[in-house]
Scaffold this active site. Structure first.
Site, PDB file in Angstrom:
ATOM      1  N   PHE A  24      13.604  25.030  15.035  1.00 44.97           N
ATOM      2  CA  PHE A  24      13.746  26.408  15.519  1.00 44.97           C
ATOM      3  C   PHE A  24      12.413  27.148  15.490  1.00 44.97           C
ATOM      4  CE2 PHE A  24      14.757  30.833  13.938  1.00 44.97           C
ATOM      5  CZ  PHE A  24      14.959  31.376  15.202  1.00 44.97           C
ATOM      6  N   ASP A  57       6.591  10.458   9.955  1.00 43.28           N
ATOM      7  CA  ASP A  57       7.573  10.432   8.871  1.00 43.28           C
ATOM      8  C   ASP A  57       6.852  10.885   7.615  1.00 43.28           C
ATOM      9  OD1 ASP A  57       9.403   9.953   6.898  1.00 43.28           O
ATOM     10  OD2 ASP A  57       9.501   7.780   7.193  1.00 43.28           O
ATOM     11  N   ALA A  80       7.895  21.245   8.658  1.00 44.59           N
ATOM     12  CA  ALA A  80       8.990  20.287   8.488  1.00 44.59           C
ATOM     13  C   ALA A  80       9.539  20.355   7.066  1.00 44.59           C
ATOM     14  CB  ALA A  80       8.503  18.869   8.792  1.00 44.59           C
ATOM     15  N   ALA A  81      10.864  20.464   6.960  1.00 40.46           N
ATOM     16  CA  ALA A  81      11.501  20.592   5.643  1.00 40.46           C
ATOM     17  C   ALA A  81      13.009  20.487   5.799  1.00 40.46           C
ATOM     18  CB  ALA A  81      11.147  21.933   5.003  1.00 40.46           C
ATOM     19  N   TYR A 147      17.262  24.194  -3.029  1.00 33.31           N
ATOM     20  CA  TYR A 147      16.307  24.446  -1.949  1.00 33.31           C
ATOM     21  C   TYR A 147      15.119  25.250  -2.477  1.00 33.31           C
ATOM     22  CZ  TYR A 147      14.205  26.756   2.075  1.00 33.31           C
ATOM     23  OH  TYR A 147      13.304  27.245   2.985  1.00 33.31           O
ATOM     24  N   LYS A 151      11.085  24.136  -3.096  1.00 33.82           N
ATOM     25  CA  LYS A 151       9.970  24.850  -2.477  1.00 33.82           C
ATOM     26  C   LYS A 151       8.967  25.339  -3.519  1.00 33.82           C
ATOM     27  CE  LYS A 151      10.587  24.908   2.043  1.00 33.82           C
ATOM     28  NZ  LYS A 151       9.562  24.409   2.989  1.00 33.82           N
ATOM     29  N   PHE A 173      10.608  35.302   4.591  1.00 34.09           N
ATOM     30  CA  PHE A 173      11.945  35.809   4.293  1.00 34.09           C
ATOM     31  C   PHE A 173      12.832  35.417   5.477  1.00 34.09           C
ATOM     32  CE2 PHE A 173       9.441  37.782   1.179  1.00 34.09           C
ATOM     33  CZ  PHE A 173      10.237  38.409   0.236  1.00 34.09           C
ATOM     34  N   ASN A 174      14.066  35.891   5.499  1.00 32.95           N
ATOM     35  CA  ASN A 174      14.972  35.505   6.585  1.00 32.95           C
ATOM     36  C   ASN A 174      14.421  35.950   7.936  1.00 32.95           C
ATOM     37  OD1 ASN A 174      16.684  35.838   4.041  1.00 32.95           O
ATOM     38  ND2 ASN A 174      18.083  34.757   5.399  1.00 32.95           N
ATOM     39  N   ARG A 209      19.324  41.475   3.144  1.00 35.53           N
ATOM     40  CA  ARG A 209      18.249  40.557   3.499  1.00 35.53           C
ATOM     41  C   ARG A 209      17.206  41.266   4.358  1.00 35.53           C
ATOM     42  NH1 ARG A 209      20.139  38.249  -0.014  1.00 35.53           N
ATOM     43  NH2 ARG A 209      20.906  36.101  -0.172  1.00 35.53           N
TER      44      ARG A 209
END
Length: 306
Positions: A24, A57, A80-81, A147, A151, A173-174, A209
């Protein structure tokens, strides 16, 4: 299709290796950078879909080394995560988010590269249930799920390289926008309203949020490549809190109808972070104003794309 070793990449000094390019966030970051004249080499897990993509990878150190030696990027942005908080495989958080990032950083060093910037995306979730109101980067971390813990562990690992590489760690943040997966909160709400569903089931409606527009986040990442911020940890946020009730209210106005909102106890997380609002002071000091996009405008954009 040519193998990785046979690929030839452009030699101009604005090459960015972008992991998570098809995610995304990655799609918007790629568009932002390319519009600014960068050449983006996208790292993908499956088969490449274009000339400027490589298979990577991050859980394989050997593969990371081959990619770094071939691409030899001037910048690296690592997105990537495993990023869905409720992801079922707990071990994957650590295998991908911590060890995968270590492999990538180690490979940069092993290839003898001197990139101008290495941007590593962490998460504001590391702050947990902070009681500081508007949270600055100095807020002590209090992760409350795997999660966030993965991090934070990644951050500590990355910092051991800051004396050798120009690393900046971001704590977004979101944020939301067109194309975000439907299991995330705002796409779920938008989808229910655009379908004119009669009922929506949500968790705690009073959770607050800090929501940004993904396009603003992409601009922030470009800014951090272009300004002196090596060794810094930076919040990516709007500084504006919205309760879930507020978002429902905005969507009622946009869609022009009322939806029956039901709280499903199964959606109320035991380790829920109640309020998460970030300070924008450091980000603005480092890269200047970003022309924040109001949440209502983001929601209208998402509705119009349905």
């Amino acid at each position: 299709m040519a193998s990785l070793s046979e690929k030839t990449f452009v030699t101009e000094q604005r090459r960015v290796l972008l992991t998570g390019v098809n995610g995304f966030t990655g799609k918007y970051v790629r568009a932002e950078l390319e519009a600014a004249g960068y050449t983006v080499i996208g790292a993908v897990v499956g088969a490449p879909s274009g000339p400027n993509e490589v298979i990577l990878d991050i859980t394989s150190l050997d593969n990371c080394r081959r990619v770094m030696e071939t691409v030899r990027p001037d910048y690296v942005i690592h997105l990537a995560a495993i990023s869905f908080v409720q992801h079922a495989d707990v071990e994957a958080f650590y295998h991908v988010n911590v060890i995968g990032t270590l492999n990538l950083i180690q490979a940069i060093a092993d290839a003898g590269l001197s990139p101008q910037r290495v941007l590593v995306a962490s998460s504001a979730n590391i702050y947990g249930n902070a009681k500081a109101g508007v949270i600055s980067e100095e807020q002590p971390p209090e992760p409350v799920n795997h999660y966030a813990t993965s991090k934070l562990a990644m951050e500590y690992m990355v910092r051991t390289w800051c004396d050798r590489l120009p690393i900046v760690i971001t704590r977004p943040f979101n944020y939301t926008g067109v194309g975000q997966a439907p299991h995330f909160l705002i796409p779920k709400i938008v989808s229910h309203f655009t379908r004119r569903a009669a009922v929506i089931e949500l968790g705690n409606l009073d959770v607050e949020r800090d929501f940004s527009d993904v396009r603003m986040v992409a601009r922030a990442y470009r800014g951090l490549l272009e300004h002196d911020c090596a060794g810094q940890v930076v919040n990516i946020c709007s500084g504006r809190p919205y309760a879930i009730r507020d978002i429902l209210g905005l969507m009622r106005e946009i869609a022009g109808y009322e939806i029956d909102v039901r709280v499903n106890p199964a959606f109320v997380r035991h380790s829920e972070v109640k309020t998460l609002v970030g300070s924008t002071e450091k980000l603005r000091r480092l890269i200047g104003e970003l022309n924040y996009i109001p949440l209502e405008e983001t929601l209208r954009w998402m509705v119009s794309a349905k």
